[in-house]
Each structure stands twice: as structure tokens, then as C-alpha cells.
Write a protein that holds these residues in place. Structure first.
Motif, PDB file in Angstrom:
ATOM      1  N   MET A   1      34.107  32.981  41.187  1.00 36.59           N
ATOM      2  CA  MET A   1      35.241  33.519  40.844  1.00 36.59           C
ATOM      3  C   MET A   1      35.846  32.848  39.359  1.00 36.59           C
ATOM      4  SD  MET A   1      39.139  33.607  42.854  1.00 36.59           S
ATOM      5  CE  MET A   1      38.723  34.632  44.047  1.00 36.59           C
ATOM      6  N   ALA A   2      35.713  31.618  39.178  1.00 37.80           N
ATOM      7  CA  ALA A   2      36.305  31.147  37.985  1.00 37.80           C
ATOM      8  C   ALA A   2      35.266  31.613  36.745  1.00 37.80           C
ATOM      9  CB  ALA A   2      36.308  29.698  38.155  1.00 37.80           C
ATOM     10  N   GLU A   3      34.087  31.663  37.166  1.00 37.97           N
ATOM     11  CA  GLU A   3      33.052  32.039  36.105  1.00 37.97           C
ATOM     12  C   GLU A   3      33.082  33.413  35.377  1.00 37.97           C
ATOM     13  OE1 GLU A   3      32.270  30.617  39.014  1.00 37.97           O
ATOM     14  OE2 GLU A   3      31.458  28.888  38.825  1.00 37.97           O
ATOM     15  N   VAL A   4      33.488  34.237  36.482  1.00 38.49           N
ATOM     16  CA  VAL A   4      33.895  35.666  36.301  1.00 38.49           C
ATOM     17  C   VAL A   4      34.866  35.759  35.176  1.00 38.49           C
ATOM     18  CG1 VAL A   4      34.276  37.903  37.098  1.00 38.49           C
ATOM     19  CG2 VAL A   4      32.853  36.264  38.399  1.00 38.49           C
ATOM     20  N   VAL A   5      35.982  35.220  35.487  1.00 36.90           N
ATOM     21  CA  VAL A   5      37.179  35.198  34.670  1.00 36.90           C
ATOM     22  C   VAL A   5      36.820  34.635  33.318  1.00 36.90           C
ATOM     23  CG1 VAL A   5      39.614  34.243  34.353  1.00 36.90           C
ATOM     24  CG2 VAL A   5      39.005  34.956  36.866  1.00 36.90           C
ATOM     25  N   GLN A   6      36.253  33.576  33.304  1.00 35.93           N
ATOM     26  CA  GLN A   6      35.836  32.995  32.198  1.00 35.93           C
ATOM     27  C   GLN A   6      35.172  33.840  31.295  1.00 35.93           C
ATOM     28  OE1 GLN A   6      37.403  30.221  30.967  1.00 35.93           O
ATOM     29  NE2 GLN A   6      36.272  30.104  29.121  1.00 35.93           N
ATOM     30  N   HIS A  40      46.244  37.369  35.512  1.00 33.15           N
ATOM     31  CA  HIS A  40      46.055  38.495  36.084  1.00 33.15           C
ATOM     32  C   HIS A  40      44.599  38.804  36.413  1.00 33.15           C
ATOM     33  CE1 HIS A  40      49.850  40.454  35.373  1.00 33.15           C
ATOM     34  NE2 HIS A  40      49.858  40.219  34.054  1.00 33.15           N
ATOM     35  N   GLU A  41      43.664  38.311  35.866  1.00 36.03           N
ATOM     36  CA  GLU A  41      42.248  38.278  36.056  1.00 36.03           C
ATOM     37  C   GLU A  41      41.982  37.554  37.459  1.00 36.03           C
ATOM     38  OE1 GLU A  41      39.506  39.819  34.738  1.00 36.03           O
ATOM     39  OE2 GLU A  41      40.521  40.592  32.831  1.00 36.03           O
ATOM     40  N   TYR A  42      42.513  36.477  37.629  1.00 33.67           N
ATOM     41  CA  TYR A  42      42.426  35.777  39.021  1.00 33.67           C
ATOM     42  C   TYR A  42      42.818  36.809  40.166  1.00 33.67           C
ATOM     43  CZ  TYR A  42      40.270  31.370  37.673  1.00 33.67           C
ATOM     44  OH  TYR A  42      39.731  30.365  37.240  1.00 33.67           O
ATOM     45  N   LYS A  43      44.088  37.416  40.013  1.00 32.32           N
ATOM     46  CA  LYS A  43      44.737  38.493  41.081  1.00 32.32           C
ATOM     47  C   LYS A  43      43.860  39.310  41.273  1.00 32.32           C
ATOM     48  CE  LYS A  43      49.356  37.362  40.107  1.00 32.32           C
ATOM     49  NZ  LYS A  43      50.833  37.988  39.746  1.00 32.32           N
ATOM     50  N   ILE A  44      43.011  40.135  40.381  1.00 27.96           N
ATOM     51  CA  ILE A  44      42.281  41.429  40.543  1.00 27.96           C
ATOM     52  C   ILE A  44      40.996  41.229  41.048  1.00 27.96           C
ATOM     53  CG2 ILE A  44      43.639  42.662  38.760  1.00 27.96           C
ATOM     54  CD1 ILE A  44      41.239  42.522  37.154  1.00 27.96           C
ATOM     55  N   ARG A  46      40.325  38.997  43.561  1.00 31.05           N
ATOM     56  CA  ARG A  46      40.502  38.271  44.962  1.00 31.05           C
ATOM     57  C   ARG A  46      39.631  39.129  46.028  1.00 31.05           C
ATOM     58  NH1 ARG A  46      47.050  38.013  44.998  1.00 31.05           N
ATOM     59  NH2 ARG A  46      47.384  36.044  43.884  1.00 31.05           N
ATOM     60  N   ARG A  47      39.348  38.629  47.108  1.00 35.77           N
ATOM     61  CA  ARG A  47      38.786  39.107  48.055  1.00 35.77           C
ATOM     62  C   ARG A  47      39.272  40.548  48.583  1.00 35.77           C
ATOM     63  NH1 ARG A  47      34.251  37.764  50.986  1.00 35.77           N
ATOM     64  NH2 ARG A  47      34.368  35.579  50.056  1.00 35.77           N
ATOM     65  N   THR A  48      40.578  40.172  48.858  1.00 38.17           N
ATOM     66  CA  THR A  48      41.606  41.132  49.188  1.00 38.17           C
ATOM     67  C   THR A  48      42.248  41.869  48.186  1.00 38.17           C
ATOM     68  OG1 THR A  48      42.017  40.114  51.335  1.00 38.17           O
ATOM     69  CG2 THR A  48      43.409  42.006  50.704  1.00 38.17           C
ATOM     70  N   LYS A  49      42.022  43.189  47.764  1.00 38.01           N
ATOM     71  CA  LYS A  49      42.474  43.683  46.724  1.00 38.01           C
ATOM     72  C   LYS A  49      43.875  44.365  46.969  1.00 38.01           C
ATOM     73  CE  LYS A  49      38.376  43.191  44.800  1.00 38.01           C
ATOM     74  NZ  LYS A  49      38.284  42.145  43.614  1.00 38.01           N
ATOM     75  N   GLU A  50      44.812  44.383  45.866  1.00 40.59           N
ATOM     76  CA  GLU A  50      46.124  44.613  45.931  1.00 40.59           C
ATOM     77  C   GLU A  50      46.400  45.508  44.855  1.00 40.59           C
ATOM     78  OE1 GLU A  50      48.990  41.639  46.617  1.00 40.59           O
ATOM     79  OE2 GLU A  50      48.016  40.776  48.453  1.00 40.59           O
ATOM     80  N   LYS A  51      46.948  46.753  45.201  1.00 39.31           N
ATOM     81  CA  LYS A  51      47.000  47.669  43.976  1.00 39.31           C
ATOM     82  C   LYS A  51      48.028  47.135  43.193  1.00 39.31           C
ATOM     83  CE  LYS A  51      49.355  51.316  45.727  1.00 39.31           C
ATOM     84  NZ  LYS A  51      49.663  52.405  46.414  1.00 39.31           N
ATOM     85  N   GLU A  52      49.201  46.480  43.511  1.00 34.51           N
ATOM     86  CA  GLU A  52      50.446  45.890  42.586  1.00 34.51           C
ATOM     87  C   GLU A  52      49.548  44.957  41.758  1.00 34.51           C
ATOM     88  OE1 GLU A  52      50.402  46.117  45.834  1.00 34.51           O
ATOM     89  OE2 GLU A  52      51.932  48.080  45.920  1.00 34.51           O
ATOM     90  N   CYS A  53      48.638  44.265  42.062  1.00 31.93           N
ATOM     91  CA  CYS A  53      48.178  43.405  41.051  1.00 31.93           C
ATOM     92  C   CYS A  53      47.376  44.239  39.829  1.00 31.93           C
ATOM     93  CB  CYS A  53      46.843  42.611  41.880  1.00 31.93           C
ATOM     94  SG  CYS A  53      47.530  41.343  43.088  1.00 31.93           S
ATOM     95  N   TYR A  54      46.556  45.126  40.296  1.00 36.72           N
ATOM     96  CA  TYR A  54      46.153  45.914  38.969  1.00 36.72           C
ATOM     97  C   TYR A  54      47.176  46.790  38.344  1.00 36.72           C
ATOM     98  CZ  TYR A  54      41.410  45.587  41.039  1.00 36.72           C
ATOM     99  OH  TYR A  54      40.242  45.371  41.537  1.00 36.72           O
TER     100      TYR A  54
END
Length: 599
Positions: A1-6, A40-44, A46-54
Motif C-alpha cells: 500500500m505504501a509503495e503504491v502511494v509513494q 487522499h491516496e491512502y484513503k482510495i 483501502r481494501r474497502t472502497k468508499e465513494k466519499e473518499c474519491y
């Protein structure tokens, strides 16, 4: 997860470097942007996606894009300076976020519309066209989305063939959708207009052309085919057919328009000769071109009222002629005629109001001689004419429908609104009460009590007492129970209020406003009787404890204000509410408690 955000943040390095170099953002601002984007990148991811984060991420990036544009203007950097490295990258990021959220939450049509609107504002029309296509794959059952996509293709992309293909695909899926047919019909007329303009530009309007397809378009052949297919698909709907004529009147400059309008009305006359609605539409034909007539007069700064009045007279003459025909349902046609007159009255200006009122009165009178008017029609008639005329009308109505409470209520209202002797009112009320359905109507009791309260206290008390006896319907007692209590509070002492409450609280039906009003009266008294207030709350809970969260909240508010913050008692009441209230009210109770911080 951290690698993708970085990795995503590293992809933004060029954007940050250029923004800093040309002075759009300071180093501190860039660090703040990086922190916000990282969050914001960490929020989107996540395993469980939330529309509000996007949506939060998109909102942030949109505001950032606006800030970049404002600073460009302020710093006079020029619209295109490093735009590809900064502005375009932000736009692409917003677009990617929209694509991702629309892919994950396909069923949310509002997301697609927001995405398309963003693309339109950015003038990215080709991507918007693709977004419409993607949205229609999921929401193909929404006819209005097909219309929106087709209009976009025709008006923005200037692609009539694509727009036509979308309309035809939609009609194959939803052939019974009237709005689709009408919009497709209008599109073909607009296409004829487009072809005419193109020929005028090419200076070929007066020359014969070898293009047979354009000949068919200009002669209205395609428009006629659309209409024929529509009326063959959707049958037995004369109003639908008339809608095509209304659209054609907007394009009266075409040579084929008048002949097609005649064809439509001929079809209505032949195919629906015994249909009252069809005959009504035929009668109203002179006014079909009213809007265009008024608009043209406004451009010339002329008053169109005289011309409109002439057209209205023609319509009325058409109705009178049709009503002589024995094949049409007279009752239905008269009612359509009355609807037309009332509609025209509502649309007329104040200067012509009296004339239209007179016409309406005449038509209602004629209808009353020919057919049996409904109670609703009588009420409509009385609302149009003056009070004296209304009185004579409503007397006829109550003679015809003696058991209709709404008519008697109107009759009483007409007498009570002017300075009439109370003896006359009492006489009218007694006449109404001869009929059981009227006597047991809360509507008529409410009207008569309102009058009595202004004119005679003794009669008011008699009416209130009679309303609470078991001889009347329970709905009357329920309607006036609380009013009786309030009236006694206004005219008598607190002692008499308490006596009345003690007498009525045990009588059915139980009334929550009755209990709440009594509690408010006690709370506003100079000396609060806490025992009586508490007893009233407990009695109300017996009847309404399961269905009223407001009752429990009011009880807790009272304890908080008048029991020196006795939190033990408040907690007990709170616990009882949790165990008593039904599910929906329980949710509301918990929400209100959280907001009021009573728990």
C-alpha cells in the motif's frame, strides 16, 4: 500500500517542480499539497472502497485547479505557460479519479453526470462522448440519459448520425417511451433546419440537387416516417399525437409542416371520433400556435391579447359545435371544456380577468344544465365567481349532494366570512347537521368553531362540549380536543383548565397534542405543579410511548429544567424510552439525544 502511494507521489514530481519554478506555489504550500494528496491516496487504495473518499479527493483537486488558474492570472504568467506540466496533469488526475469511482460505483448515475459535466467544462468533448457511452451501458433503462447523450452528439459534437443512432437504439429498447419519440421527432426537424442552413451557405437553396438523401430530408419524408412509426407503436393516445402537432408548429417555416399537422388532426378526427379527449384537442387547435404568436408580437412590441382572445373564442365555438355531436361522451367533453376555461382564466392577465370570469360562469352554468356536476366542480365554480353568486351556486350544490361535507363547509365559509347574524349561521349549521356524514365531519366542526370563538363564548363552549360527547364520530373529538383546552386557557383560569384536563384525559380518543398543550400550559403557569406535569407525561406515554420520540425528549427536557438536574431520574426515563420506542422512532430518539447531549 505504501509503495503504491509513494509511486503516485513520485509521478507528481515534475508537476511540483514546475509549479515551484514559475512561482505558482511556495515550498511550504507544495509540502502541504503533498501531505493532503498522500492522505487522499491512502484513503482510495483501502481494501474497502468508499465513494466519499474519491469525491473528497476530486473536490480537493478541482479546487486546486481553480487556484492554479487564479494565480496564473494574478502573476500574469500566460494561459499556456507550463500548462501541460501543471494544469493538464491535474485535469488528467481528476479524470482518472472519476473513471475509477464510476467503474466501482456504476449504479450511481449522479457520479456519471458529474463526470460528464466536469468534462464539458474542460471542453474535453470527445471524452465526454465516451463517458456517455459507458454510462449508457449500465443505465440503458433511463430514457432521459439517452436523450441527453443524443442532444450532446447533435448540439456539441455536431454529429447527426451519432445522435440518430442513439435515438434509434433507445427506441428499440424502450418503444413505449413517449418522450423518446417526441425528442427523436424534434431532432429530425432540427436536422432538416441544419440541412437548409447548409444549403443556404453553399448557395444551393434554389438549385436542384442530385443528393436524394437530402431531398428526402428537406421534403420531410424522414419526419413523417418517425411520426407514422410513433403512432403505430403507441396506440389509443390522442394527446400523444397532438404533441407532434405542437412541435411542428415550432417549425412552421418548413413547407411540409402544415400538411403534416393537417394529417395529424385528420387522424384524430377519423380514428378517435368518439374519444372526448381527441375531440377536445381538435377544438383547441386554434391555440396551438399561441406561444409563437405572442413571441412575435413581443418582438414587434405589440399587444397580442386581442389576437389571443379571438383564438379563444374560436376554441369555445369549436367546443360548442362538438357538444352537439351525439357520438361523443358528453360528460367527459363538458369536463374537458371546463378544464380549458379554468386554465385560461388562471393564465389571463388582471386586465382581462373579469371577462374570463364571466365566460367561465356561463360555461359552468351551461354544463350544469346539460350534465351532473361533481362536488369538486361546484367548489371550483364557487371559487371563481363573486360571493353572492357563489352562495346561490353552493345552495344548489348542497341540495344535489346533501351528504358532502366539503360543500357544506364551503357554504358555511361563505356565510361566516361576512358580517352575518349568528342566528343565520346557527340555522345553516343545523341544516348541515341533519345529514349524518356532514355532522360527523371534522371539517365542518372546525369551521363553525372558528366562527363561534370570534362571536359567542357561550355557543363556543356548547360546541366544544358537544364535540366531546360520544354521539359524534371520534375524528371530531380528536380534532377539537386540544382546541378546547387552549380556548379554556385563553378565556378562563388555570383551575378550570385542570378540571377540563382531568375530565377529558380519560375519554377516547387519546390525543398527543392535547397532552402536550396541557403540559405547556402547566409549564407556563406562574406556579408549576410538577406532579400534574409528570402525571400528564406518564399518561401520554401509556398511549404514545411506542410511537413518539418527541414525547420522551420533551419529558427529559422538562426533568432537566425543573428537577435540578436529577440525572438518575433522567437516566431512568432514557432507559425506558430505549425499551419502549419502535425501531424508526428509536433511531430518531438516539440521534436527537446525541445532538442535545442528554445521554
Amino acid at each position: 500500500m505504501a509503495e503504491v502511494v509513494q509511486r503516485h507521489l513520485e509521478d507528481m514530481l515534475t508537476e511540483f517542480e514546475q509549479a515551484k519554478r514559475i512561482g505558482l506555489f511556495s515550498e511550504a504550500e507544495i509540502k502541504k499539497i503533498i501531505r493532503t494528496r498522500r492522505r487522499h491516496e491512502y484513503k482510495i487504495i483501502r481494501r474497502t472502497k468508499e465513494k466519499e473518499c474519491y469525491l473528497d479527493y476530486i473536490k480537493y483537486e478541482t479546487h486546486l485547479l481553480k487556484l492554479v488558474q487564479l494565480r496564473r492570472e494574478k502573476l500574469k504568467l500566460g494561459r499556456m505557460h507550463k500548462k501541460n506540466e501543471i494544469d493538464l496533469e491535474i485535469k488528467r488526475r481528476i479524470e482518472r479519479l472519476f473513471r475509477s469511482v464510476c467503474h466501482r460505483f456504476k449504479k450511481d448515475i449522479q457520479l456519471w453526470l458529474t463526470f460528464i459535466e466536469f468534462l464539458k467544462k474542460q471542453h474535453d468533448y470527445s471524452t465526454a462522448s465516451s463517458a456517455f457511452t459507458s454510462a449508457l451501458q449500465t443505465h440503458g433503462n433511463k430514457y432521459w440519459l439517452w436523450i441527453m447523450a443524443a442532444k450532446f452528439e447533435f448540439e456539441v459534437m455536431v454529429s447527426p448520425s451519432s445522435a440518430r443512432a442513439l435515438f434509434q437504439r433507445a427506441l428499440r429498447m424502450m418503444p413505449q417511451e413517449k418522450k423518446l419519440w417526441l425528442e427523436y421527432f424534434k431532432f429530425e426537424l432540427l436536422y432538416v433546419e441544419l440541412v437548409q442552413k447548409r444549403q443556404a451557405i453553399l448557395d444551393r437553396a434554389s438549385k436542384e440537387t442530385a443528393n436524394n438523401e437530402e431531398d428526402a430530408v428537406l421534403q420531410g419524408k424522414i419526419v413523417e416516417i418517425v411520426f407514422n412509426n410513433a403512432q403505430a407503436t403507441i396506440e389509443n393516445d390522442p394527446k400523444f399525437l397532438c404533441s407532434f402537432a405542437q412541435i411542428l408548429h415550432e417549425f412552421s417555416q418548413f413547407s411540409f409542416a402544415e400538411s403534416l399537422i393537417d394529417q395529424i388532426y385528420s387522424l384524430l378526427r377519423i380514428k378517435y371520433s368518439s374519444n372526448a379527449l381527441a375531440q377536445s384537442l381538435i377544438a383547441q387547435r386554434p391555440l396551438i400556435n399561441e406561444r409563437k404568436l405572442v413571441e412575435e408580437a413581443a418582438k414587434k412590441e405589440q399587444d397580442a391579447s386581442f389576437m389571443v382572445a379571438v383564438l379563444e373564442q374560436q376554441v369555445r365555438e369549436n367546443y360548442e359545435e362538438l357538444l352537439k355531436d351525439t357520438t361523443t361522451n358528453k360528460d367527459e367533453l363538458w369536463n374537458l371544456y371546463l378544464d380549458f376555461c379554468v386554465q385560461r382564466l388562471s393564465q389571463t392577465s388582471d386586465s382581462n380577468k373579469s371577462e374570463h370570469i364571466s365566460i367561465c360562469d356561463q360555461v359552468f352554468s351551461s354544463a350544469n344544465e346539460q350534465i351532473s356536476l361533481t362536488p369538486e366542480r361546484y367548489l371550483e365554480w364557487t371559487s371563481i365567481v363573486d360571493r353572492d353568486r357563489a352562495k346561490s351556486i353552493i345552495k344548489k350544490a348542497t341540495d344535489q349532494y346533501p351528504d358532502d361535507p366539503s360543500l357544506w363547509d364551503k357554504r358555511l365559509s361563505l356565510f361566516t366570512t361576512e358580517a352575518t347574524d349568528s342566528k343565520v349561521i346557527k340555522k345553516e349549521f343545523k341544516l348541515a347537521c341533519r345529514h349524518p356524514q356532514v355532522k360527523n365531519s371534522p371539517l365542518i366542526w372546525k369551521t363553525i368553531v372558528e366562527y363561534a370563538r370570534e362571536h359567542c363564548d357561550k355557543w363556543t363552549e356548547e360546541l366544544f362540549e358537544e364535540s366531546q360527547t360520544g354521539s359524534l364520530d371520534l375524528s371530531v373529538a380528536l380534532e377539537l380536543k386540544s382546541q378546547y383546552l387552549q380556548w379554556v386557557n385563553q378565556t378562563k383560569s388555570i383551575k378550570q383548565v385542570r378540571q377540563l384536563f382531568d375530565r377529558l384525559c380519560s375519554r377516547i380518543p387519546a390525543s398527543l397534542p392535547f397532552y402536550m398543550d396541557y403540559i405547556k400550559i402547566e409549564q407556563s403557569a406562574s406556579t408549576i405543579d410538577r406532579t400534574r406535569v409528570r402525571t400528564a407525561f406518564e399518561q401520554a406515554i401509556i398511549y404514545f410511548g411506542k410511537t413518539s420520540a418527541d414525547l420522551w425528549l420533551a419529558y427529559m427536557d422538562h426533568l432537566k429544567q425543573h428537577q435540578s438536574l436529577d440525572f438518575v431520574t433522567i437516566s431512568r426515563i432514557h432507559s425506558r424510552a430505549l425499551h419502549t420506542l419502535e425501531s424508526d422512532e428509536l433511531k430518531r430518539f438516539n440521534t436527537e439525544c446525541a445532538l442535545r447531549n442528554l445521554t
